[in-house]
Design an enzyme around this catalytic site. Structure first.
Site, PDB file in Angstrom:
ATOM      1  N   THR A 195       0.940  -1.135   0.161  1.00 23.23           N
ATOM      2  CA  THR A 195      -0.218   0.039   0.048  1.00 23.23           C
ATOM      3  C   THR A 195       0.748   1.827  -0.446  1.00 23.23           C
ATOM      4  OG1 THR A 195      -0.071   0.319   2.111  1.00 23.23           O
ATOM      5  CG2 THR A 195      -1.876  -1.214   1.357  1.00 23.23           C
ATOM      6  N   LEU A 241      -3.093   4.873  -0.086  1.00 23.07           N
ATOM      7  CA  LEU A 241      -4.254   4.698  -0.372  1.00 23.07           C
ATOM      8  C   LEU A 241      -4.374   2.884  -0.001  1.00 23.07           C
ATOM      9  CD1 LEU A 241      -7.001   5.628  -0.584  1.00 23.07           C
ATOM     10  CD2 LEU A 241      -6.455   4.414  -3.362  1.00 23.07           C
ATOM     11  N   HIS A 242      -4.517   1.969   1.217  1.00 19.49           N
ATOM     12  CA  HIS A 242      -4.176   0.933   2.025  1.00 19.49           C
ATOM     13  C   HIS A 242      -5.385   0.265   1.400  1.00 19.49           C
ATOM     14  CE1 HIS A 242      -1.584   2.780   3.799  1.00 19.49           C
ATOM     15  NE2 HIS A 242      -1.654   3.832   4.332  1.00 19.49           N
ATOM     16  N   ASP A 243      -6.522   0.472   1.789  1.00 18.54           N
ATOM     17  CA  ASP A 243      -7.605  -0.212   1.866  1.00 18.54           C
ATOM     18  C   ASP A 243      -8.715  -0.888   0.857  1.00 18.54           C
ATOM     19  OD1 ASP A 243      -7.763  -1.153   5.053  1.00 18.54           O
ATOM     20  OD2 ASP A 243      -8.693   0.983   4.896  1.00 18.54           O
ATOM     21  N   THR A 245      -6.891  -1.713  -1.755  1.00 11.84           N
ATOM     22  CA  THR A 245      -6.288  -3.160  -2.750  1.00 11.84           C
ATOM     23  C   THR A 245      -6.950  -4.029  -2.467  1.00 11.84           C
ATOM     24  OG1 THR A 245      -4.336  -2.771  -0.633  1.00 11.84           O
ATOM     25  CG2 THR A 245      -4.276  -1.406  -2.677  1.00 11.84           C
TER      26      THR A 245
END
Length: 313
Positions: A195, A241-243, A245
């Site tokens: 991320t 931008l984590h989630d 993914t």
């Protein structure tokens, strides 16, 4: 046939983007429900935020449940310093009108998995793993019925973002993460190693805003709010931008690379509490329990995200 998924989440601006990406992709993903958990902020706000995002997407058929209000053994750690007091600061979204489902989210997860054909439901976790671990403790038989669990959590080469050693989702409830990692469920882990490559640069955010729809404007407003903390922290061109993914992996797995290995979580050390230890080089001989992803194609990811957000109101 679209893949059936349950999204377990603590929205969170990046969680919200992940939810929108899933709801914009009905040909590939059949979102059975969204289950809120305490994490980025408290459970009340997270359940409220999930319903706001469902309404923003126009998918009013998606039920929202509330799960656990605190970690299994620890006091709740939250992240208002990143996400704002409500967890979804940035856009001016109206209060939701769709109801919160009466059933507890953990019971819903158990009942749904036990009623479905084995191997037909994927769990997508975007926050602490408390709900999933509690469901496994209450009904261990669900482990063999889950098709796959794709999580955003942990790190190895990028170490921590809430402590020097730990990623936030795992740190909030390391005991829950330990239960999930030991469960035998087929796991795919999207860690900070991936991320941190998926950065919402000004150009990428401008393209989303330029879509001209409510959802694109809301995503722009969310991410320009939450990115301030990370831009100051890392000094990069854009914030991670984590989630989303997690959802992008289900839609286009070729965007990511990694390998099967053994992953464990630290639950005892004060210094490294919540650290995920990935045996990426296979030095321990321990059996593989997860696919640990290490890299992602940022350009391909944002192309996918922008195209799908354009489908929404």
């Amino acid at each position: 046939m679209p893949r059936k998924i349950i999204i377990d989440t603590d929205p969170g601006q990046d969680d919200a983007v992940a939810i929108l990406l899933a709801l914009a992709s009905p040909e590939e993903l059949d979102v059975l429900s969204i289950v809120a958990v305490a994490g980025n902020v408290g459970l009340h706000h997270n359940a409220n935020n999930a319903r706001k995002i469902v309404e923003l997407s126009g998918r009013l058929d998606i039920p929202v449940y509330a799960g656990c209000a605190r970690p299994m053994r620890r006091d709740l750690v939250t992240a208002e310093h990143v996400h704002g007091e409500t967890g979804l600061n940035g856009p001016a979204l109206p209060d939701p009108t769709i109801p919160l489902q009466a059933q507890h989210g953990v019971d819903y997860i158990i009942d749904t998995l036990m009623a479905a054909e084995p191997g037909t439901i994927t769990l997508c976790t975007l926050g602490p793993l408390t709900n999933i671990a509690m469901a496994l403790v209450k009904e261990p038989r669900i482990a063999e019925r889950v098709q796959e669990l794709v999580m955003m959590g942990g790190a190895y080469f990028e170490v921590g973002n809430i402590t020097p050693a730990a990623e936030f989702n795992i740190y909030v409830d390391p005991e829950a993460a330990d239960i999930v990692l030991r469960s035998g469920i087929p796991l795919v882990i999207q860690p900070l190693d991936v991320t941190h490559m998926i950065q919402s640069t000004p150009e990428r955010l401008a393209a989303i805003k330029g879509l001209g729809n409510r959802s694109g404007q809301a995503v722009y407003d969310m991410l320009t709010f939450s990115e301030g903390f990370d831009l100051k922290k890392y000094g990069w061109a854009g914030a991670p931008l984590h989630d989303p993914t997690v959802i992008a992996y289900l839609l286009q797995p070729s965007l990511f690379e990694g390998r099967a290995c053994h992953v464990a979580v630290e639950t005892a050390s004060e210094l490294t509490m919540g650290m995920t230890v990935a045996d990426y080089w296979h030095v321990t001989g321990k059996p593989h329990n997860a696919t640990f992803l290490r890299s992602g194609d940022a350009e391909g990811f944002f192309k996918l995200l922008t195209e799908r957000l354009a489908r929404l109101p």
